[in-house]
Design an enzyme around this catalytic site. Structure first.
Site, PDB file in Angstrom:
ATOM      1  N   SER A  13      -3.845  51.188  29.368  1.00 33.35           N
ATOM      2  CA  SER A  13      -5.198  49.663  29.879  1.00 33.35           C
ATOM      3  C   SER A  13      -5.065  48.128  30.349  1.00 33.35           C
ATOM      4  O   SER A  13      -4.781  47.156  29.861  1.00 33.35           O
ATOM      5  CB  SER A  13      -5.749  48.831  28.506  1.00 33.35           C
ATOM      6  N   PRO A  14      -4.368  48.892  31.490  1.00 30.88           N
ATOM      7  CA  PRO A  14      -3.951  47.629  32.880  1.00 30.88           C
ATOM      8  C   PRO A  14      -4.339  47.114  33.423  1.00 30.88           C
ATOM      9  O   PRO A  14      -4.235  46.063  34.080  1.00 30.88           O
ATOM     10  CB  PRO A  14      -3.163  48.735  33.943  1.00 30.88           C
ATOM     11  N   LYS A  15      -5.914  46.704  33.081  1.00 32.87           N
ATOM     12  CA  LYS A  15      -7.134  45.935  33.535  1.00 32.87           C
ATOM     13  C   LYS A  15      -7.156  45.285  32.828  1.00 32.87           C
ATOM     14  O   LYS A  15      -8.545  44.674  32.930  1.00 32.87           O
ATOM     15  CB  LYS A  15      -8.402  46.686  34.386  1.00 32.87           C
ATOM     16  N   ASN A  16      -6.862  45.061  31.544  1.00 34.36           N
ATOM     17  CA  ASN A  16      -7.665  44.356  30.218  1.00 34.36           C
ATOM     18  C   ASN A  16      -7.344  42.783  29.979  1.00 34.36           C
ATOM     19  O   ASN A  16      -6.158  42.667  30.591  1.00 34.36           O
ATOM     20  CB  ASN A  16      -6.830  44.900  29.199  1.00 34.36           C
TER      21      ASN A  16
END
Lengths: 327, 416
Positions: free
Chosen positions: A117-120
């Site tokens: 989840s790199p955009k969390n």
């Protein structure tokens, strides 16, 4: 790719794979707490049984204000079923503090979550909190590099890197600055349209000299750097914005040089709007009657370009400038 | 088109352009075989009925995939009720009561609203709940909001930088700051304590490009630019902002081929930016029309490499006044992008870009952008039947409902 990420996530979960609370003797004493949704909630989500079970136990733990190892484990499970549950992340931080937990291990755990989840938002805030507590930025450059490998424009990663540099005063660290400059040059040469890289470079230099202004000769050097990329790809707006950024801050030192450069440029690139736009800005800013006449002429040139898109915007600019002529 | 090396960004961009070009040329072909204006209008159609069904059934219940938004349920309510309000469809009174009851359970006794019942209060769902309430303007929902507790919450979230934290011990950024101001404005709880140094904070987030980033020095980005632009409008204070470079940046984010907006320079079009970027234009149009002469009226933005005075004409820019921002961009092209490329005409809703799947977030921001674009020029693409209700660009709420809500709360006593 996705398989590898799922594996990494599972690894970081460790032996927390078994998500069982109901019939688990370790959780016997806890009475699960149902969501207080009311009799007929709108936007009622069709949760899985597993989701409901995990959340019921989490609610119970929070209500009891329990800050134990098992509570810590539970927050990890909640995060794995919904990484955006900011309450769980927040509560996890409280537990980490209460237990005096190993924050390095926690940092490693976030590596796994970043892979999935790199955009969390919550993940990144948590990482920032950890790095601040550990007072150690060492791992953050490789960490953000690994995120960039998957997405060279990940907004959170760039923001994080900027934060690390600022918080630890690394703009004054010669060795680190050399590495950052090299890294950014490499990124830009790989993809000259990576606007995030251009932005990073701009503020890298700004912050190096802050609170003083960037010296004029350095500003000129940066403009020359951008110009090489402008020549390669005239319609790429990123370096043009970068150059305008320097012009805005170094009017005196740069306006004549840039005017000349643009005038030469438009001889060769007759259909590019960007040098014409810069000439409008330069002349409008200079403000003499002759300059305003020229600014107006350049607006006309832009409006007559074959592939003119921002037509209405330039009509508006021209109208603004024409008004000055009347005065 | 630059004829040299094709960078990664350029390849991705071209793929999207090709998709849109195909859709536009097939529609052009369809339009050419139309024999009347009526037939033409059928081709350029807003599929109200399927959108309505999609929205109404979503308001009732959502599939398991929405578990990832379990911490954002007030947002989902806002996206749906906001969409319905623009389509001029009202939920039944029983649903109004259900929404009121739900928000009451999401509200923390110490103030602020969480993503679901029992969750930590957070500025984003608080903003969303207030906006959903304003979109419906039903007193039964208005009554639920505890103004003094919300005020206390906002004060706790206030940060020395002038901005706000999203939640207790949470991130400080421009989104939280905009959300706080918007909520305070609607509930009539704005105070000097809340706005202290906030204009400076917004200014510190503007970059050399002209747009705003999430935090100082972060890349200019559509979502954050909306927060900065609308935030300064709420403060009625652009003194720390260079509005000329801001306008230029936003106007250049509209894509030549697609017609929609990108979020950042050299990134791809996305329907949601129809609102985030699109709303900045009418807001700035108002601003530029009002601007009177005098240096420093609109910002020099001396921090962060965005210095330089806006080119001030010395009097209000009449070219901008009352145009709904049409003077700066192509509202018709945006409408075309949304109606032809982004609608799911089978099951309702709108998508980011073809061939992605529709979702509620993109549905709302597409309709919001569509409403603004319709108001932004002389044309309602596809004819009057496609006309949506007017949206207020600063709050993202249907205009007449917002006014009704503002009137309701401004009659209430002060809490500060």
């Amino acid at each position: 790719e996705k398989e590898k990420e799922k594996e990494k996530e599972k690894e970081s979960m460790g032996d927390e794979e078994e998500i069982v609370f109901k019939d688990n003797p370790d959780w016997k004493d806890v009475v699960p707490l149902k969501q207080d949704d009311g009799p007929a909630p709108p936007v009622n989500i069709d949760y899985s049984e597993e989701f409901v079970e995990v959340m019921d136990y989490f609610r119970a733990i929070v209500k009891a204000n329990e800050k134990s190892e098992r509570a810590l484990h539970l927050t990890r499970v909640v995060i794995s079923i919904n990484a955006a549950n900011y309450t769980a992340w927040y509560y996890r931080r409280l537990i980490l503090e209460a237990l005096g937990a190993d924050l390095r291990k926690e940092l490693e755990m976030t590596d796994g979550i970043a892979a999935v989840s790199p955009k969390n938002y919550q993940l990144w805030y948590h990482r920032r909190w950890l790095v601040e507590k550990l007072a150690d930025p060492a791992a953050e450059f490789d960490f953000t590099n690994s995120v960039f490998a998957g997405d060279s424009k990940n907004y959170h990663a760039w923001s994080h890197r900027q934060w690390v540099m600022g918080f630890f005063g690394l703009h004054k660290d010669g060795e680190r600055m050399k590495k950052e400059t090299d890294n950014i040059e490499r990124l830009i040469s790989t993809d000259l349209r990576n606007n995030s890289a251009w932005n990073y470079r701009f503020y890298l230099v700004q912050q190096q000299y802050a609170p003083d202004r960037v010296p004029d000769d350095v500003a000129l050097g940066e403009v020359e750097f951008a110009w090489t990329y402008i020549c390669r790809s005239p319609n790429n707006q990123s370096p043009w914005l970068f150059v305008k950024g320097y012009l805005d801050q170094h009017q005196e030192a740069l306006h004549s040089t840039l005017q000349e450069k643009c005038e030469v440029f438009i001889q060769k690139h007759k259909f590019c709007s960007h040098p014409l736009a810069l000439l409008v800005d330069i002349h409008e800013k200079r403000g003499t009657h002759e300059d305003i006449v020229l600014a107006n002429e350049y607006c006309d040139k832009i409006l007559s370009l074959p592939a003119m898109y921002q037509k209405n915007y330039w009509e508006f600019r021209k109208a603004s400038i024409s008004k000055k002529l009347e005065q | 088109m630059d004829s040299e090396i094709w960078s990664e960004s350029q390849k991705k961009q071209r793929e999207v352009e090709v998709r849109c070009e195909r859709i536009y040329s097939s529609k052009t072909y369809e339009l050419e075989s139309c024999k009347s204006e009526r037939e033409r209008e059928q081709v350029l159609h807003l599929y109200r009925d399927v959108h309505r069904s999609y929205l109404e059934s979503s308001l009732e219940g959502l599939p398991q995939g929405y578990s990832s938004l379990d911490a954002s349920r007030p947002w989902i309510v806002y996206w749906i009720t906001g969409s319905l309000s623009l389509l001029d469809v009202s939920p039944a009174p029983s649903m109004m009561r259900r929404v009121a009851d739900f928000f009451g359970r999401c509200q923390d006794s110490r103030g602020g609203i969480g993503g679901g019942p029992g969750q930590l209060p957070h500025l984003a769902p608080t903003y969303a709940a207030v906006n959903a309430m304003a979109s419906l303007a039903d007193p039964v929902i208005m009554e639920v909001f505890d103004r003094s507790a919300t005020y206390a919450f906002l004060l706790r979230m206030k940060h020395p930088s002038g901005g706000f934290r999203m939640h207790e011990d949470g991130e400080v950024d421009i989104r939280a700051t905009y959300c706080a101001l918007s909520v305070a404005k609607i509930l009539h709880i704005l105070s000097p304590a809340l706005t202290y140094r906030t204009a400076e904070f917004f200014g510190s987030c503007q970059t050399y490009e002209g747009g705003f980033g999430g935090e100082p020095f972060n890349e200019a980005h559509g979502g954050y630019t909306f927060c900065g632009t609308a935030g300064c409008a709420l403060l009625n204070d652009y003194t720390h902002v260079n509005t000329d470079s801001l306008l230029a940046w936003v106007a250049h984010r509209q894509m030549a081929t697609e017609g929609g907006f990108q979020g950042r320079c050299n990134k791809l079009v996305d329907a949601c930016y129809s609102f985030w970027q699109g709303a900045c234009l009418p807001i700035l149009a108002e601003r530029l029309a009002e601007r009177k002469g005098g240096a420093g009226e609109d910002g020099r933005g001396v921090q962060n490499g965005n210095g330089g005075c806006g080119a001030d004409s010395g009097e209000g820019d009449d070219a901008a006044r009352g145009t709904g921002g049409a003077g700066f961009w192509s509202p018709e092209d945006l409408q075309r992008y949304l109606l032809l490329c982004c609608q799911d005409d089978m099951t309702g809703g709108f998508r980011d870009k073809p061939p992605m799947r529709k979702d509620l977030y993109h549905t709302f921001y597409s309709l919001a952008g569509l409403s603004l674009a319709q108001g932004g020029g002389p044309t309602v693409y596809g004819g009057k039947k496609n006309a949506l209700e007017r949206l207020d660009p600063v709050h993202g709420v249907r205009g007449d409902r917002l006014r009704k809500t503002l009137n309701h709360f401004s009659a209430l006593p002060s809490v500060s």
